[in-house]
Design a protein around this motif. Sequence first.
Motif, PDB file in Angstrom:
ATOM      1  N   ASP A   1      12.104  11.124   4.144  1.00  0.00           N
ATOM      2  CA  ASP A   1      11.166  10.944   5.385  1.00  0.00           C
ATOM      3  C   ASP A   1       9.877  10.373   5.384  1.00  0.00           C
ATOM      4  O   ASP A   1       9.119   9.993   6.117  1.00  0.00           O
ATOM      5  CB  ASP A   1      10.988  12.610   5.706  1.00  0.00           C
ATOM      6  CG  ASP A   1      10.198  13.436   4.787  1.00  0.00           C
ATOM      7  OD1 ASP A   1      10.091  12.542   3.586  1.00  0.00           O
ATOM      8  OD2 ASP A   1       9.544  14.272   5.035  1.00  0.00           O
ATOM      9  N   ARG A   2       9.709   9.708   3.882  1.00  0.00           N
ATOM     10  CA  ARG A   2       8.579   8.974   3.618  1.00  0.00           C
ATOM     11  C   ARG A   2       9.002   7.524   3.461  1.00  0.00           C
ATOM     12  O   ARG A   2       8.074   6.575   3.136  1.00  0.00           O
ATOM     13  CB  ARG A   2       7.919   9.508   2.395  1.00  0.00           C
ATOM     14  CG  ARG A   2       6.923  10.979   2.773  1.00  0.00           C
ATOM     15  CD  ARG A   2       6.112  10.537   3.489  1.00  0.00           C
ATOM     16  NE  ARG A   2       5.068   9.803   3.075  1.00  0.00           N
ATOM     17  CZ  ARG A   2       4.200   8.920   3.825  1.00  0.00           C
ATOM     18  NH1 ARG A   2       4.026   9.444   5.078  1.00  0.00           N
ATOM     19  NH2 ARG A   2       3.241   8.328   3.464  1.00  0.00           N
TER      20      ARG A   2
ATOM     21  N   ALA B   1      10.364   4.970   5.225  1.00  0.00           N
ATOM     22  CA  ALA B   1       9.708   4.229   6.452  1.00  0.00           C
ATOM     23  C   ALA B   1       8.292   3.843   6.273  1.00  0.00           C
ATOM     24  O   ALA B   1       7.989   2.741   6.066  1.00  0.00           O
ATOM     25  CB  ALA B   1       9.986   4.604   7.682  1.00  0.00           C
ATOM     26  N   ALA B   2       7.616   4.800   5.980  1.00  0.00           N
ATOM     27  CA  ALA B   2       6.007   4.327   5.743  1.00  0.00           C
ATOM     28  C   ALA B   2       5.677   3.766   4.396  1.00  0.00           C
ATOM     29  O   ALA B   2       5.128   2.738   4.312  1.00  0.00           O
ATOM     30  CB  ALA B   2       5.282   5.673   5.658  1.00  0.00           C
ATOM     31  N   ARG B   3       6.539   3.962   3.441  1.00  0.00           N
ATOM     32  CA  ARG B   3       6.409   3.342   2.082  1.00  0.00           C
ATOM     33  C   ARG B   3       6.701   1.880   2.091  1.00  0.00           C
ATOM     34  O   ARG B   3       6.228   0.894   1.805  1.00  0.00           O
ATOM     35  CB  ARG B   3       7.205   3.957   1.099  1.00  0.00           C
ATOM     36  CG  ARG B   3       7.017   3.447  -0.481  1.00  0.00           C
ATOM     37  CD  ARG B   3       7.581   4.212  -1.292  1.00  0.00           C
ATOM     38  NE  ARG B   3       7.330   5.430  -1.647  1.00  0.00           N
ATOM     39  CZ  ARG B   3       6.454   5.610  -2.532  1.00  0.00           C
ATOM     40  NH1 ARG B   3       5.939   4.803  -3.523  1.00  0.00           N
ATOM     41  NH2 ARG B   3       6.005   6.954  -2.964  1.00  0.00           N
TER      42      ARG B   3
ATOM     43  N   LYS C   1       7.019   0.112   4.946  1.00  0.00           N
ATOM     44  CA  LYS C   1       5.970  -0.642   5.878  1.00  0.00           C
ATOM     45  C   LYS C   1       4.726  -0.943   5.317  1.00  0.00           C
ATOM     46  O   LYS C   1       4.298  -2.003   5.398  1.00  0.00           O
ATOM     47  CB  LYS C   1       5.501   0.297   7.165  1.00  0.00           C
ATOM     48  CG  LYS C   1       4.715  -0.253   8.094  1.00  0.00           C
ATOM     49  CD  LYS C   1       4.321   0.833   9.147  1.00  0.00           C
ATOM     50  CE  LYS C   1       3.395   0.174  10.110  1.00  0.00           C
ATOM     51  NZ  LYS C   1       3.045   1.229  11.245  1.00  0.00           N
ATOM     52  N   GLY C   2       4.107  -0.229   4.323  1.00  0.00           N
ATOM     53  CA  GLY C   2       3.076  -0.802   3.308  1.00  0.00           C
ATOM     54  C   GLY C   2       3.598  -1.915   2.605  1.00  0.00           C
ATOM     55  O   GLY C   2       2.554  -2.755   2.477  1.00  0.00           O
TER      56      GLY C   2
ATOM     57  N   PHE D   1       9.407   2.177  12.490  1.00  0.00           N
ATOM     58  CA  PHE D   1       9.036   2.660  11.329  1.00  0.00           C
ATOM     59  C   PHE D   1       8.130   4.111  11.439  1.00  0.00           C
ATOM     60  O   PHE D   1       7.809   4.596  10.521  1.00  0.00           O
ATOM     61  CB  PHE D   1       7.964   2.018  10.425  1.00  0.00           C
ATOM     62  CG  PHE D   1       8.474   0.435  10.090  1.00  0.00           C
ATOM     63  CD1 PHE D   1       8.925   0.219   8.590  1.00  0.00           C
ATOM     64  CD2 PHE D   1       8.800  -0.597  10.874  1.00  0.00           C
ATOM     65  CE1 PHE D   1       9.444  -0.810   8.286  1.00  0.00           C
ATOM     66  CE2 PHE D   1       9.278  -1.872  10.433  1.00  0.00           C
ATOM     67  CZ  PHE D   1       9.684  -1.979   9.238  1.00  0.00           C
ATOM     68  N   ASP D   2       8.311   4.621  12.728  1.00  0.00           N
ATOM     69  CA  ASP D   2       7.572   5.776  13.105  1.00  0.00           C
ATOM     70  C   ASP D   2       8.476   6.910  13.140  1.00  0.00           C
ATOM     71  O   ASP D   2       9.837   6.925  12.997  1.00  0.00           O
ATOM     72  CB  ASP D   2       6.830   5.833  14.089  1.00  0.00           C
ATOM     73  CG  ASP D   2       7.415   5.382  15.423  1.00  0.00           C
ATOM     74  OD1 ASP D   2       8.661   5.210  15.247  1.00  0.00           O
ATOM     75  OD2 ASP D   2       6.774   4.906  16.217  1.00  0.00           O
TER      76      ASP D   2
END
Length: 229
Positions: free
Chosen positions: A110-111, A113-115, A117-118, A228-229
């Motif tokens: 669940d993390r 996409a955020a990783r 994106k960064g 990405f959300d």
Amino acid sequence: MGQIRLGGNPEISVTLRRSARARRLSLRVSQLDGRVTLTLPNAVSEKEGLRFLRDKEEWLRGHLSKRQAVVVVGPGARLPVEGVLHEIRPTSGRSVVQAGGLLLVPGEPDRMAARLKGWLRTRARDRLSEASDRYAEALGRPYSRLTLRDTRSRWGSCTHDGGLMYSWRLILGHPQVLDYVAAHEVAHLRHMNHSPEFWAEVTNLYGDWKAPRRWLRDHGAELHRYRFD
């Protein structure tokens, strides 16, 4: 504005918009998110608008069916990086690794996409900084700052005080497209318009810009289908 629904399979949600400036009925499908908007002049009744909508239903459904589906970024999804598709896979470790057509992303699912994106934003900043520095040096004019955003209306901009802004999603497209956008915005450091002199400057900095500009017009909206959300 109101909302109406066009029955069928699938049902289509249509935003109804009144405009005092509109001279005729118009039906628009957003290239970014597929949102359908029916604009009515003030003198046209809603009943007439619905009749117009039903007359255009076959065209509308055909147009919507050609849109590429939204891709939710996560394990197994395929995501372009600099124009090349990569499959996203989970991995151990501490950093995102790009290798052999894969994007290996550590951490909880669940993390991911955020990783990712960064990681993409950092890569975009590196590429856009390099391109902007190169073109600004060739132009002989420095820029004051560089910022990244997730803009939907434009790929880049240049302020009167020399600030450059870019969409980080340019890193998803072909490198020559990113390079063209950087040259375009740097050229605005000298010409804050789109005059013939401006386009001559873009040509001087980048070369023949017509192909990447056409790619953005025809395919740029596809870069916004990755969520990405």
